[in-house]
Design a protein around this motif. Sequence first.
Motif, PDB file in Angstrom:
ATOM      1  N   VAL A   1       0.849  -1.275  -0.038  1.00 51.62           N
ATOM      2  CA  VAL A   1       0.000  -0.018  -0.027  1.00 51.62           C
ATOM      3  C   VAL A   1       0.831   1.200  -0.035  1.00 51.62           C
ATOM      4  O   VAL A   1       1.571   1.515   1.019  1.00 51.62           O
ATOM      5  CB  VAL A   1      -1.035  -0.171   1.143  1.00 51.62           C
ATOM      6  N   SER A   2       0.757   1.782  -1.041  1.00 52.63           N
ATOM      7  CA  SER A   2       1.575   3.185  -1.284  1.00 52.63           C
ATOM      8  C   SER A   2       0.423   4.581  -0.872  1.00 52.63           C
ATOM      9  O   SER A   2      -0.736   4.412  -1.542  1.00 52.63           O
ATOM     10  CB  SER A   2       2.139   3.507  -2.516  1.00 52.63           C
ATOM     11  N   LEU A   3       0.596   5.120   0.182  1.00 58.19           N
ATOM     12  CA  LEU A   3      -0.145   6.459   0.101  1.00 58.19           C
ATOM     13  C   LEU A   3       0.368   7.717  -0.543  1.00 58.19           C
ATOM     14  O   LEU A   3      -0.366   8.559  -0.206  1.00 58.19           O
ATOM     15  CB  LEU A   3       0.053   6.686   1.834  1.00 58.19           C
ATOM     16  N   ASP A   4       1.320   7.573  -1.419  1.00 59.88           N
ATOM     17  CA  ASP A   4       1.877   8.647  -2.354  1.00 59.88           C
ATOM     18  C   ASP A   4       0.724   8.958  -3.123  1.00 59.88           C
ATOM     19  O   ASP A   4       0.330   7.944  -4.081  1.00 59.88           O
ATOM     20  CB  ASP A   4       2.891   8.312  -2.859  1.00 59.88           C
ATOM     21  N   LYS A   5       0.288  10.175  -3.451  1.00 58.96           N
ATOM     22  CA  LYS A   5      -0.684  10.593  -4.314  1.00 58.96           C
ATOM     23  C   LYS A   5      -1.714   9.716  -4.599  1.00 58.96           C
ATOM     24  O   LYS A   5      -2.215   9.444  -6.024  1.00 58.96           O
ATOM     25  CB  LYS A   5       0.305  10.652  -5.806  1.00 58.96           C
ATOM     26  N   VAL A   6      -2.417   9.333  -3.540  1.00 52.85           N
ATOM     27  CA  VAL A   6      -3.660   8.284  -3.646  1.00 52.85           C
ATOM     28  C   VAL A   6      -4.883   9.287  -4.493  1.00 52.85           C
ATOM     29  O   VAL A   6      -4.779  10.491  -3.818  1.00 52.85           O
ATOM     30  CB  VAL A   6      -4.117   7.864  -2.718  1.00 52.85           C
ATOM     31  N   PRO A   7      -5.441   8.838  -5.294  1.00 52.50           N
ATOM     32  CA  PRO A   7      -6.555   9.617  -5.942  1.00 52.50           C
ATOM     33  C   PRO A   7      -7.751   9.959  -4.952  1.00 52.50           C
ATOM     34  O   PRO A   7      -7.958   8.815  -4.421  1.00 52.50           O
ATOM     35  CB  PRO A   7      -6.928   8.987  -7.336  1.00 52.50           C
ATOM     36  N   GLY A   8      -8.564  10.976  -5.114  1.00 53.96           N
ATOM     37  CA  GLY A   8      -9.578  11.061  -4.114  1.00 53.96           C
ATOM     38  C   GLY A   8      -9.031  11.678  -2.815  1.00 53.96           C
ATOM     39  O   GLY A   8      -7.790  12.334  -2.631  1.00 53.96           O
ATOM     40  N   LYS A   9     -10.028  11.723  -2.007  1.00 53.13           N
ATOM     41  CA  LYS A   9      -9.719  12.249  -0.343  1.00 53.13           C
ATOM     42  C   LYS A   9      -9.782  11.173   0.473  1.00 53.13           C
ATOM     43  O   LYS A   9     -10.620  10.221   0.330  1.00 53.13           O
ATOM     44  CB  LYS A   9     -11.095  13.147  -0.257  1.00 53.13           C
ATOM     45  N   ILE A  10      -8.489  10.937   1.149  1.00 54.47           N
ATOM     46  CA  ILE A  10      -8.506  10.015   2.289  1.00 54.47           C
ATOM     47  C   ILE A  10      -7.941  10.620   3.494  1.00 54.47           C
ATOM     48  O   ILE A  10      -7.589  11.681   3.761  1.00 54.47           O
ATOM     49  CB  ILE A  10      -7.283   8.937   1.920  1.00 54.47           C
ATOM     50  N   ILE A  11      -7.945   9.990   4.580  1.00 55.97           N
ATOM     51  CA  ILE A  11      -7.406  10.111   5.860  1.00 55.97           C
ATOM     52  C   ILE A  11      -6.260   9.397   6.186  1.00 55.97           C
ATOM     53  O   ILE A  11      -6.520   8.119   6.196  1.00 55.97           O
ATOM     54  CB  ILE A  11      -8.484  10.295   7.015  1.00 55.97           C
ATOM     55  N   ILE A  12      -5.397   9.924   7.032  1.00 56.66           N
ATOM     56  CA  ILE A  12      -4.199   9.089   7.363  1.00 56.66           C
ATOM     57  C   ILE A  12      -4.226   9.454   8.942  1.00 56.66           C
ATOM     58  O   ILE A  12      -4.166  10.481   9.322  1.00 56.66           O
ATOM     59  CB  ILE A  12      -2.664   9.254   6.785  1.00 56.66           C
ATOM     60  N   VAL A  13      -4.377   8.370   9.823  1.00 54.74           N
ATOM     61  CA  VAL A  13      -4.381   8.493  11.171  1.00 54.74           C
ATOM     62  C   VAL A  13      -2.962   7.763  11.622  1.00 54.74           C
ATOM     63  O   VAL A  13      -2.806   6.558  11.304  1.00 54.74           O
ATOM     64  CB  VAL A  13      -5.563   7.782  12.006  1.00 54.74           C
ATOM     65  N   GLY A  14      -1.924   8.602  12.000  1.00 58.49           N
ATOM     66  CA  GLY A  14      -0.533   8.017  12.691  1.00 58.49           C
ATOM     67  C   GLY A  14      -0.853   7.942  14.059  1.00 58.49           C
ATOM     68  O   GLY A  14      -1.392   8.850  14.957  1.00 58.49           O
ATOM     69  N   VAL A  15      -0.386   6.687  14.487  1.00 57.42           N
ATOM     70  CA  VAL A  15      -0.605   6.605  15.851  1.00 57.42           C
ATOM     71  C   VAL A  15       0.715   5.855  16.439  1.00 57.42           C
ATOM     72  O   VAL A  15       1.478   5.043  15.724  1.00 57.42           O
ATOM     73  CB  VAL A  15      -1.773   5.551  16.328  1.00 57.42           C
ATOM     74  N   PRO A  16       0.961   6.082  17.835  1.00 58.85           N
ATOM     75  CA  PRO A  16       2.213   5.688  18.273  1.00 58.85           C
ATOM     76  C   PRO A  16       2.361   4.106  18.608  1.00 58.85           C
ATOM     77  O   PRO A  16       3.471   3.319  18.349  1.00 58.85           O
ATOM     78  CB  PRO A  16       2.390   6.090  19.962  1.00 58.85           C
ATOM     79  N   GLY A  17       1.350   3.359  18.899  1.00 60.24           N
ATOM     80  CA  GLY A  17       1.374   1.875  18.836  1.00 60.24           C
ATOM     81  C   GLY A  17       0.062   1.325  19.045  1.00 60.24           C
ATOM     82  O   GLY A  17      -0.701   1.435  19.696  1.00 60.24           O
TER      83      GLY A  17
END
Length: 171
Positions: free
Chosen positions: A37-53
């Motif tokens: 899974v590449s999150l680079d330049k994904v078409p459309g609108k997405i959300i990335i949720v970064g979490v510590p663990g």
Amino acid sequence: MTSLVNKISGAVSPLKVGATVDTGLKLKEDDPHEGTVSLDKVPGKIIIVGVPGAFTPPCSSHVPGYVQNEDKFLAKGIKEIYVVAVNDAFCTKAWKKELGAEGSKVHFLADDTGAFTTKVGMLFDASGLLGNHRAQRYVAVVEDGKVTHFEVEDEAPTVEKTKADNILAQL
């Protein structure tokens, strides 16, 4: 020229409004051996949720808001939600199952080496509690590869700015 130097040197390109997600990396979702899974330049609108663990108490109270409100996010034009944790794929898959997110549009991605988290400038030293470097708690709304909204917590255990309800209200 600057972007070429950054690519060659592996320089960090911090997430912020207006930044482009362009890491050249693939994260692991189903295959623990290979990133798919590449999150680079994904078409459309997405959300990335970064979490510590995965499985940590704050993260296990943070992520369910995104799972439970999936329909509300989709209604606001969000195509997919990606939870990124500096954990291995076995751990993130088990965590997804534990949180009842199987079959949802919420993807749990393993950044097992922390390479993605480093490239987007969100890595911090959590070795005192979690044993190694981890992701800061953040949320990036990304449209066609470009960050349109960004929140990061001041401290990793805090879940305020990045709560699903707060992000929904800002969409």
